[in-house]
Design a protein around this motif. Structure first.
Motif: not given
Length: 389
Positions: A321, A323-324, A364-367, A369
């Protein structure tokens, strides 16, 4: 009989600096002793806690990296005596040099990565204000004993972390920072988990306009038994360390577990991460050598392989879970502290260096991975790890 000397992070491995091309001599880090600033900021043996500082320049003058050095831990009389015998430089500052560079760094930390001033090896942070906080408290940067806790040793990693930020506020220009990254490798990565919000609050007190974020490298300790049953389990190590060293992890996590008396659970990543408010980036190998516990180099026998695959599956499940994240399929330990990995190991064409920079800059504010999906051990072709590390 349980083995006391070669447990979690307890063996010192010698690592040489390897570069793809000759590097110019790095600009020196200058030593700063803290004991005159705060008499409580000391190593295990009572000598002064130390950090090393290198001023930023140009585009990096408003960027700060606060690096918590790794180097294992001890948790009781036997393990601390062993640590003093084999790794005393992680318990005292008496032999530390006045400056750090390629020739003065001790062999086990003769690598740079995110602390390098070489633009090729460290393209994004080479000219940042770099603070290298020497690890000499053996407590994952979280101990806070007032008096000697084990024999004559004290454990004040939490005090050291606080004193470094306060000293920088008084003596350097961190109040003008635009970006501050708390980072650490191995036991230092565990220290980031224990101190992410603690340091964030300190930074925002002295630099209220700064963007503050945290980066954990190879610090995701799992509450799993080791393959080698002669090794003391991580759970028992953490329970004992918490009791002996007055471990102070994330305050919100500890408050939740206080009614049951199980605050030691906050030493495990999956338990403490949900409470961390600060933006967090986690890097770690899918097969992290010291966390596996005496698993010999590949090829594995059936039992070793099963233990390693359980580790991989549990780590990926627990961190799913986030985000980064940067999780290469390598058999290794430590991403940011080695020139041969920090900007070399790639996932989807991205290095850890570029990924962390993008994270810090908010690109990359939305993550982001980057997780290797191949399953075979060490299947990432850019893995550059040599046993034992």
């Amino acid at each position: 009989m349980m083995v006391g000397a070669c447990l979690l992070f307890s063996v010192v491995f010698l690592v040489g600096l390897v570069c793809s091309q000759p590097s110019p001599p790095p600009v020196n880090f200058k030593r700063v002793d803290l004991i005159s600033f705060n008499p409580e900021a000391v190593c295990n043996d009572g000598s002064s806690a130390v950090y090393y500082y290198r001023a930023g320049s140009g585009s990096g003058s408003r960027i700060w990296t606060l690096y918590l050095e790794g180097g294992g831990l001890c948790w009781d009389k036997v393990s601390c005596e062993s640590r003093w015998q084999y790794s005393s430089h992680f318990m005292t500052s008496t032999q530390l040099p006045l400056v750090l560079n390629d020739t003065t760094m001790s062999p086990d930390v003769n690598h740079w990565g995110i602390n390098s001033s070489n633009k090729t090896a460290n393209p994004h942070f080479y000219n940042a204000n770099q603070v290298y906080i020497w690890y000499c408290t053996s407590d994952m940067w979280a101990g806070n004993t007032k008096t000697a806790a084990v024999d004559s040793w004290v454990f004040r990693g939490k005090v050291v972390v606080e004193s470094v930020v306060q000293h920088l506020a008084k003596t350097q220009s961190i109040s003008e920072a635009e970006y501050v990254l708390l980072t650490g490798f191995s036991a230092g990565g565990m220290g980031v988990l224990h101190n992410a919000d603690f340091v964030g609050d300190l930074v925002h007190t002295v630099a209220p306009n700064a963007t503050y974020k945290a980066f954990v490298d190879s610090g995701w300790l799992l509450d799993l038994p080791y393959y080698d049953q002669n090794y003391i389990s991580p759970r028992l190590q953490m329970q004992t360390a918490y009791k002996n060293f007055n471990i102070q992890s994330d305050v919100d996590c500890m408050n939740v577990f206080a009614p049951s008396g199980e605050q030691w659970r906050c030493t495990f990543a999956d338990q403490v991460v949900p409470f961390i408010r600060s933006p967090l980036f986690v890097a770690g190998y899918q097969y992290d050598i010291p966390f596996l516990g005496n698993v010999s180099p590949p090829p594995f026998n059936a039992t070793m392989g099963e233990s390693a695959y359980i580790f991989r599956g549990t780590y990926l499940m627990q961190s799913s879970s986030l985000p980064y994240q940067f999780a290469p399929n390598c058999y290794c330990h430590g991403v940011q502290s080695y020139d041969t990995r920090w900007n070399v190991i790639l996932i989807n064409g991205m290095s850890a260096s570029s990924s962390v920079w993008s994270f810090l800059m908010g690109q990359t504010p939305s993550g982001m991975r980057n997780i290797d999906s191949c399953k075979d051990l060490g299947c990432n072709p850019t893995c550059s790890c040599v046993w034992p590390y």
